[in-house]
Design a protein around this motif. Structure first.
Motif, mmCIF file in Angstrom:
data_model
loop_
_atom_site.group_PDB
_atom_site.id
_atom_site.type_symbol
_atom_site.label_atom_id
_atom_site.label_comp_id
_atom_site.label_asym_id
_atom_site.label_seq_id
_atom_site.Cartn_x
_atom_site.Cartn_y
_atom_site.Cartn_z
ATOM 1 N N ARG A 156 -55.329 15.018 29.800
ATOM 2 C CA ARG A 156 -54.737 15.722 28.538
ATOM 3 C C ARG A 156 -56.200 16.078 28.023
ATOM 4 O O ARG A 156 -56.260 15.938 26.586
ATOM 5 C CB ARG A 156 -54.140 14.837 27.586
ATOM 6 C CG ARG A 156 -53.128 13.981 28.037
ATOM 7 C CD ARG A 156 -52.279 13.216 27.446
ATOM 8 N NE ARG A 156 -51.324 13.921 26.596
ATOM 9 C CZ ARG A 156 -50.163 13.412 26.125
ATOM 10 N NH1 ARG A 156 -49.867 12.117 26.153
ATOM 11 N NH2 ARG A 156 -49.162 14.237 25.254
ATOM 12 N N GLY A 163 -51.865 7.617 31.296
ATOM 13 C CA GLY A 163 -51.557 8.706 32.316
ATOM 14 C C GLY A 163 -51.399 8.331 33.579
ATOM 15 O O GLY A 163 -51.384 9.121 34.352
ATOM 16 N N LYS A 164 -51.166 7.182 33.771
ATOM 17 C CA LYS A 164 -51.349 6.536 35.255
ATOM 18 C C LYS A 164 -50.039 6.926 35.973
ATOM 19 O O LYS A 164 -50.423 7.272 36.909
ATOM 20 C CB LYS A 164 -51.182 4.735 35.158
ATOM 21 C CG LYS A 164 -52.367 4.239 34.568
ATOM 22 C CD LYS A 164 -52.214 2.744 34.448
ATOM 23 C CE LYS A 164 -51.541 2.198 33.476
ATOM 24 N NZ LYS A 164 -51.757 2.443 31.957
ATOM 25 N N THR A 165 -48.872 6.878 35.215
ATOM 26 C CA THR A 165 -47.704 7.275 35.957
ATOM 27 C C THR A 165 -47.587 8.869 36.092
ATOM 28 O O THR A 165 -47.222 9.276 37.293
ATOM 29 C CB THR A 165 -46.385 6.605 35.403
ATOM 30 O OG1 THR A 165 -46.618 5.476 35.210
ATOM 31 C CG2 THR A 165 -45.135 7.117 36.097
ATOM 32 N N THR A 166 -48.071 9.460 35.402
ATOM 33 C CA THR A 166 -47.988 11.077 35.480
ATOM 34 C C THR A 166 -49.207 11.317 36.609
ATOM 35 O O THR A 166 -48.645 12.177 37.303
ATOM 36 C CB THR A 166 -48.600 11.554 33.974
ATOM 37 O OG1 THR A 166 -47.852 11.119 33.022
ATOM 38 C CG2 THR A 166 -48.563 13.042 34.075
ATOM 39 N N GLN A 224 -55.168 19.365 32.055
ATOM 40 C CA GLN A 224 -54.897 19.520 30.812
ATOM 41 C C GLN A 224 -53.648 19.024 30.209
ATOM 42 O O GLN A 224 -52.751 18.241 30.802
ATOM 43 C CB GLN A 224 -54.766 21.184 30.492
ATOM 44 C CG GLN A 224 -55.889 21.572 30.641
ATOM 45 C CD GLN A 224 -56.072 23.162 30.547
ATOM 46 O OE1 GLN A 224 -55.183 24.030 29.842
ATOM 47 N NE2 GLN A 224 -57.084 23.880 31.087
ATOM 48 N N SER A 263 -50.176 19.417 28.891
ATOM 49 C CA SER A 263 -49.208 20.342 29.409
ATOM 50 C C SER A 263 -47.813 19.806 29.238
ATOM 51 O O SER A 263 -47.501 18.565 30.131
ATOM 52 C CB SER A 263 -49.508 21.131 30.783
ATOM 53 O OG SER A 263 -48.371 21.899 30.950
HETATM 54 N N1 LIG Z 1 -51.582 15.858 31.097
HETATM 55 C C1 LIG Z 1 -50.478 15.686 30.460
HETATM 56 N N2 LIG Z 1 -50.009 16.608 29.628
HETATM 57 C C2 LIG Z 1 -48.811 16.330 28.758
HETATM 58 N N3 LIG Z 1 -48.515 14.937 28.719
HETATM 59 C C3 LIG Z 1 -48.836 13.836 29.303
HETATM 60 C C4 LIG Z 1 -49.829 14.178 30.327
HETATM 61 N N4 LIG Z 1 -50.286 12.874 30.562
HETATM 62 C C5 LIG Z 1 -49.425 12.063 30.099
HETATM 63 N N5 LIG Z 1 -48.687 12.696 29.563
HETATM 64 C C6 LIG Z 1 -47.624 11.985 28.709
HETATM 65 O O1 LIG Z 1 -48.292 10.858 27.948
HETATM 66 C C7 LIG Z 1 -47.267 9.699 27.958
HETATM 67 C C8 LIG Z 1 -48.020 8.463 28.642
HETATM 68 O O2 LIG Z 1 -48.043 8.784 30.069
HETATM 69 P P1 LIG Z 1 -47.938 7.919 31.364
HETATM 70 O O3 LIG Z 1 -46.561 7.377 31.007
HETATM 71 O O4 LIG Z 1 -48.237 8.637 32.436
HETATM 72 O O5 LIG Z 1 -49.026 6.808 31.084
HETATM 73 P P2 LIG Z 1 -49.329 5.473 31.628
HETATM 74 O O6 LIG Z 1 -50.614 5.176 31.702
HETATM 75 O O7 LIG Z 1 -48.392 5.309 32.967
HETATM 76 O O8 LIG Z 1 -48.450 4.394 30.553
HETATM 77 P P3 LIG Z 1 -48.121 2.931 30.755
HETATM 78 O O9 LIG Z 1 -49.396 2.192 30.583
HETATM 79 O O10 LIG Z 1 -46.953 2.533 29.629
HETATM 80 O O11 LIG Z 1 -47.554 2.877 32.193
HETATM 81 C C9 LIG Z 1 -46.014 10.333 28.839
HETATM 82 O O12 LIG Z 1 -45.133 10.877 27.627
HETATM 83 C C10 LIG Z 1 -46.478 11.326 29.589
HETATM 84 O O13 LIG Z 1 -45.520 12.309 29.851
#
Ligand SMILES: Nc1ncnc2c1ncn2[C@@H]1O[C@H](COP(=O)(O)OP(=O)(O)OP(=O)(O)O)[C@@H](O)[C@H]1O
Ligand SMILES: [Mg+2]
Length: 219
Positions: free
Chosen positions: A138, A15-18, A165, A167
């Motif tokens: 999440r 979820g880093k980028t989110t 959450q 979402s």
């Molecule tokens: N709170 C949330 N609710 C719904 N979906 C989420 C949530 N957080 C993350 N996601 C989804 O989970 C997936 C992974 O999230 P994200 O890309 O932010 O992770 P990351 O750590 O940046 O991944 P990477 O390691 O590949 O860079 C994405 O599809 C994102 O939309």
């Protein structure tokens, strides 16, 4: 006066980028100057930024060539999965706060354990130049998973800054270069309280006069 945040967890998809883009949107929405540095080759945060409508509060890509003494506001660094070793040490010297998103599952908790241990051993963290905070990602409130995450964080002596959450809101907003700071829907309002805890935590960071030297020549 500048504040720096590193969003990190070597576990892919944690979820880093989110977290990065939504936090950026909230800070921009309240009028703060926000820059994003995307260290991930996938450039997801950068792509999100390039799709951001021009009428929304501005968020700027970080450009080392423009990094002179007069920086102010926030620099948020999104990091790639697998961040470790020298690159991690280097990034920890740049950021005064690290936010670690962790989903409340046995797999994610196990996968994050070594990273949190490595963080504790880093000089910048030991000397409290860099503070570490965890964001539950999440999380469905009042579930066994949520309390397992809380219990485990207690054993790690790490603050659970907030939990967010699961979402669809985040997924839909990302398609349009938006984040929670740009949304006025009821669903967004319901999620916003959780984000305020995170804003309160990052606001505690004392601003620095200028960016660390390492960042001004960062490529
Ligand atoms: N709170 C949330 N609710 C719904 N979906 C989420 C949530 N957080 C993350 N996601 C989804 O989970 C997936 C992974 O999230 P994200 O890309 O932010 O992770 P990351 O750590 O940046 O991944 P990477 O390691 O590949 O860079 C994405 O599809 C994102 O939309
Ligand atoms: Mg990412």
């Amino acid at each position: 006066m500048i504040r720096t945040l590193l969003i990190a967890n070597p576990k892919g998809g944690s979820g880093k980028t989110t977290l990065t883009v939504n936090l950026a949107s909230l800070l921009a929405a309240r009028g703060d100057n926000v820059r994003l540095l995307d260290l991930d080759r996938q450039q997801s945060a950068r792509l999100w930024l390039s799709s951001r409508p021009a009428n929304l509060p501005a968020i700027w890509p970080y450009q080392p060539s423009q990094a002179t003494g007069s920086q102010s506001g926030w620099l948020i660094i999104d990091s790639p999965a697998g961040l470790h070793g020298k690159m991690l040490t280097r990034m920890l010297k740049l950021a005064r706060q690290v936010i670690v998103p962790i989903a409340p599952s046995a797999f994610d908790i196990n996968a994050s354990q070594d990273f949190l241990q490595a963080l504790h051993e880093e000089k910048a963290v030991r000397k409290q130049k860099t503070l570490v905070g965890v964001v539950g990602m999440r999380v469905t409130p009042r579930t066994r998973a949520a309390s397992q995450l809380e219990q485990w964080l207690d054993t790690q002596s790490l603050p659970l800054v907030t939990h967010l959450q699961d979402s669809q809101l985040y997924i839909n907003a990302a398609f349009e270069g938006r984040g929670i700071g740009d949304l006025r829907t009821r669903t967004a309002e319901r999620q916003r309280a959780a984000w305020l805890n995170l804003l309160n935590w990052v606001d505690q960071q004392p601003p620095a006069d200028q960016l660390p030297d390492e960042l001004t020549d960062y490529e």
